[in-house]
Every structure is written in structure tokens, then in C-alpha cells.
Write an enzyme that holds these catalytic residues in place. Sequence first.
Site, PDB file in Angstrom:
ATOM      1  N   SER A  28       0.841  -1.186   0.000  1.00  0.00           N
ATOM      2  CA  SER A  28       0.000   0.000   0.000  1.00  0.00           C
ATOM      3  C   SER A  28       0.884   1.246   0.000  1.00  0.00           C
ATOM      4  O   SER A  28       2.099   1.150   0.108  1.00  0.00           O
ATOM      5  CB  SER A  28      -0.849   0.006   1.264  1.00  0.00           C
ATOM      6  OG  SER A  28      -0.004  -0.028   2.401  1.00  0.00           O
ATOM      7  N   LYS A  29       0.254   2.395  -0.129  1.00  0.00           N
ATOM      8  CA  LYS A  29       0.986   3.658  -0.071  1.00  0.00           C
ATOM      9  C   LYS A  29       1.739   3.784   1.248  1.00  0.00           C
ATOM     10  O   LYS A  29       2.889   4.180   1.305  1.00  0.00           O
ATOM     11  CB  LYS A  29       0.014   4.838  -0.201  1.00  0.00           C
ATOM     12  CG  LYS A  29      -0.237   5.228  -1.644  1.00  0.00           C
ATOM     13  CD  LYS A  29      -0.725   6.672  -1.706  1.00  0.00           C
ATOM     14  CE  LYS A  29      -1.200   7.025  -3.106  1.00  0.00           C
ATOM     15  NZ  LYS A  29      -2.651   7.058  -3.222  1.00  0.00           N
ATOM     16  N   ARG A  30       1.037   3.436   2.312  1.00  0.00           N
ATOM     17  CA  ARG A  30       1.632   3.508   3.643  1.00  0.00           C
ATOM     18  C   ARG A  30       2.860   2.635   3.738  1.00  0.00           C
ATOM     19  O   ARG A  30       3.909   3.023   4.240  1.00  0.00           O
ATOM     20  CB  ARG A  30       0.597   3.049   4.685  1.00  0.00           C
ATOM     21  CG  ARG A  30       0.736   3.734   6.042  1.00  0.00           C
ATOM     22  CD  ARG A  30       0.078   2.922   7.134  1.00  0.00           C
ATOM     23  NE  ARG A  30       1.016   1.938   7.674  1.00  0.00           N
ATOM     24  CZ  ARG A  30       1.944   2.222   8.589  1.00  0.00           C
ATOM     25  NH1 ARG A  30       2.044   3.448   9.047  1.00  0.00           N
ATOM     26  NH2 ARG A  30       2.768   1.300   9.031  1.00  0.00           N
TER      27      ARG A  30
END
Length: 493
Positions: free
Chosen positions: A256-258
Site C-alpha cells: 500500500s501507499k503507507r
Amino acid sequence: MSVKPARTRLAPSPTGHMHLGTARVALYDYLLAKKTGGQFILRIEDTDVSRTVPGAEQEIIDGLRWLGLPYDEGPDIGGAYGPYRQTDRREIYRAHIHTLVNGGHAYPCFCTPERLESVRQEQQKRKENPHYDGACRTLDPDQAARRIANGEKYIVRFKMPREGTTIAHDHLRGEIKTENSQLNDYVLLKTDGLPTYHLAAIVDDHEMGITHVLRGSEWLGTFPLHVNIIRAFGWEEPTWIHLSVFLKPSGKGKMSKREAAVAIKDGYSIFIKDMQDLGFTPEGVLNWSALMGWGVAEDDVMTVPQMLERFTIDSLTPSPAAINFQKLDHFNATHIRLFTTQDLAARLKPYFIREGLNVKDDVLLQMIPLIRERLVTLDDCISFGAFFFKDEVAPIPEDLIAKGLDAKQSAQVAQRAYQILAAQPTISHEACEPPLRAYIEESGLNANQVFGILRVAATGQKVSPPLFESMEIIGREKCLQRIKNAIEILEKR
RNA sequence: GCCCCCAUCGUCUAGUGGCCCAGGACGAAGCCCUCUCAAGGCUUAAACCGGGAUUCGAAUUCCCGUGGGGGCACCA
């Protein structure tokens, strides 16, 4: 055995940074095409104008160039099946949608977004699966044509079979059966006049003669739709290969982006544009990503030509793979060790220059054998060898004090070592090590103490390439000067 | 909730009914080498998700669970 040449395509949408998943599909696309004597094509899927990011297309082109995966046809180089950017192919899609509508496989829909939303809510309230209710499916074609002529806004939907089962075939998973009642009347043409992915990709793959479609498994959900569209056109299907997604290092959930932000913090990245800055090599990145989703029995260190010898679509694996950055380090380091000195010199130079160092090519060539096997990433060359290109080094005083000795004693050792080295005709390894060893012997000190002091004095750091070889490259005058400096530092304490 | 997919060491994987008390690689541990750090060599620990069925025989075939992943947009 003769194989039919494969035409494969990388079809990214220019909506963000090029990431690892795209690079891996590109690799497999490339391998399959080249292995069979076919073509690898780049096609930009930019039908969602609102999500298109300026520069993203260029980033993909740059990324492929850096990786060393040249395509035979693409938006920037053209080709016999162009254009290769979907927004430049509107008329082609229009014509095909027309064919579908005329054949009774698709229909115009006048439902407003508001109505769709309320239908969805009703369905959810009744705990039904959200789907289009088919309000416009049975509209009289003449009447629909009249409404369109009147300028009413509309979209076109695919008329999905309501009964029966769709059987789609994935090369890695076999038959995938889906009840048609589960399927939806998906949108083919949007109000902005552009097609959705579903229509555009299918039309392009056919028009461009694509024989093998490699894509992420996130497309498995709409796979039956795609197959139905092809059948409605009466076209031949390509071989479908749905690759598994990459999971985050923990294995729990996809990248994910995180998670990408976490990786950056640790000196890693899943974005291709970052890889070079971080000191990773195309060889390392490619080897690493190739093996997530491709089962190779042994000897898994491979360059692209070696992959070419071994690659088959049958050896691809369908299960999700957790990203393991430690393994990236390993492949990167391994490939660095395989580079020739000349090659490595050319790759290292920019990192030294980025550091503001004045790179002398002869020194560069000499020091590479010393640091090569110590590099995990290319930019490690700074921590291991920046001192070769500096006029002076600035050792931390504490580092100059050998274990078991105090500052004064260390200064004496440095002094004695200085005399010994100064007495030698050259600073060569052969000339310098024996007398220093003899000194160690007679003084009762150990090699770590004496060499440690000299190391810090000559290189300015506690960890360095081998001492004598390093001093040789640094040069006699500079070495003696640096040792003299170290003695001064020690005496000042 | 519904649909689809996946399931071998911590991780990536080999394995297509007997060659498997399961092989390789990363990582981990130990030893050797050694002027630091590496590299290299040797060694060790570490897995067939569970239950049924088929079979003389199953990691390998089938079914059911369980777990994980993906999808359910006028996004791709």
C-alpha cells in the site's frame, strides 16, 4: 520445436509512479516476446483523463529504459499498430462499440448517477449484491437512438448474459467458472466519450495482435466480462496469464501507499524511479522481482540473457508473494560482484560526483577491486571509498585510540609506524607489511591495535577496505601526512 | 455480505502418484579464513494448513473446512 512468436504488451495507466509490479510484468512480457521471436509493446491506458498524472508516462518510459527492457512498439517510437495511447484511439473504440450495439451485445443507458446510487442503496438495504438493475437494457433501439439524437446524455453498457455460466481459461489456474447471474452490465463507454478499460483493452489487444495477456490478478474479477466481450465480437482469445499480486513484507495485505513509505524510510522502495538513487542496479532489481512469481529450481542468480534461456510461462506461479527486501540486497550485491571493473567504475562515478568528490579515473579503477565485494548498493561506495578522493581526512579522535591503549600510547604506536613506513622506499603492500608485522611481534601489541590506528589515520574511518592496498592507492606522501595528522590529534588529547 | 483466486521451511520457491524421513535461495545460528568490514568455504536449525476420500502407495488427485489475498465504480 518451433514456437509461434508472441506479441505481448505492457499496458500501464499513467496515474502515478511506476512500481515494482509493473516492472515485473514488463520483464515477463519482454522475456516471452524475445524468447519466441515476437514483439513487446508499450501501450498507455489513459482513458481516465481525470486520473492521468503529467509525467507519469515519461516515468514509465524512463523506467523501462533504465531496466533495460526495450519495447518494439510504443507511444514514443510508434509502430505498425498505433497509436499506442488510448486517448488517441477514440474513433476505433466508437466503431467497435457501434458494432456491439448493432449486434445486440450492448445498449445505451440513460440512467443518471443519482438513480444508480439510489438503486445501489436499495439493493444494499435488501442485502442484495450491488448491480445495475437493467432499466435501460430493454429500451427500444429506435427510441434510444432518438434520445441520443436529442442530445441526451448516455453511456453504453455491455449486455451480459443473464443465465448460464461463463468459463474463462487462465493459463496458470485453469478454468475459472462464474455464474452469469453474478455478472453485471458493465459500462463500456463513459459520458466523456471515452471507453472504460474493459472495452479499450480488449479492442486494443485484438487490434494489436496480442497473443498473450500478462496482467495482475486484480483483473480476475472482471475476467469473465472480458471473455464475454471477446466472444460477442467473435474474436479469438489471447492466452491469459494472471500474475499474483505483491504482498507487503509481513505477508499481510498487498503493498500500500503507507507500506511504500515505510520501505523508503528503510532505504528501500517499490518505485522504479527511486531504485537508482538508492543504489540498486537494474540487474539486481530484475533478478529479484523475476523470482517473485517465477519458480526456478536452482542457480537463481540470473541476468536477462540467462533468464531468456530458462523462461517459460508454465513456470510462473499463481500464489501471492510477500516482498522481501533483504533478498533485493542479496541480488544487488551479487550482481555488483559480477560487473567488470570498467563497468562498475562507470556506474559508481555518478555517486561519487553526487557527493561532490573530485573523481580521478585511475584511482577509481584501482580502488574498485578493493570495495567491490563490500558493496550491497552502489551508493555504499561512498562510505567505503570516499577517502580515496579527498585531500584530507578527519578522523574522530576516539577512533584513533586502539583497544587496550590510551591516547598517549596510541600516539607512540602511530609515531613508530610512521618511522617504519617513512623508512620504506615505497608504500607498497610488499614493502610495508613485513616491517610492521615485525614491530607488532617485538612490541607485544596485536595486529588489530596497530593496523587499527593506521586504518583510522589513513582512511579516517574504522571500517575500510584492506589497509595496505588502500594506502598504496592513497599514495606515500598523503599517507605519511595523514599519519602525522593523527599523531597530532592524539597528542592534543 | 456476495463472487473469484491462492495454500511446501520466517520469506521466495523446486516438486505434476513411488526418485521426498521433501531440494535450492534469502534470512538465522555455529565454525574456518582474517588488519576492520565484507566476500568465500564448511555445518546446523527450519515446511508439505486441518479433516475426509481415491489408491498397493499422495506434498502431488477429489471433496469439506480453515487461513490468506483480490474484486463487487461512468478507476484502471
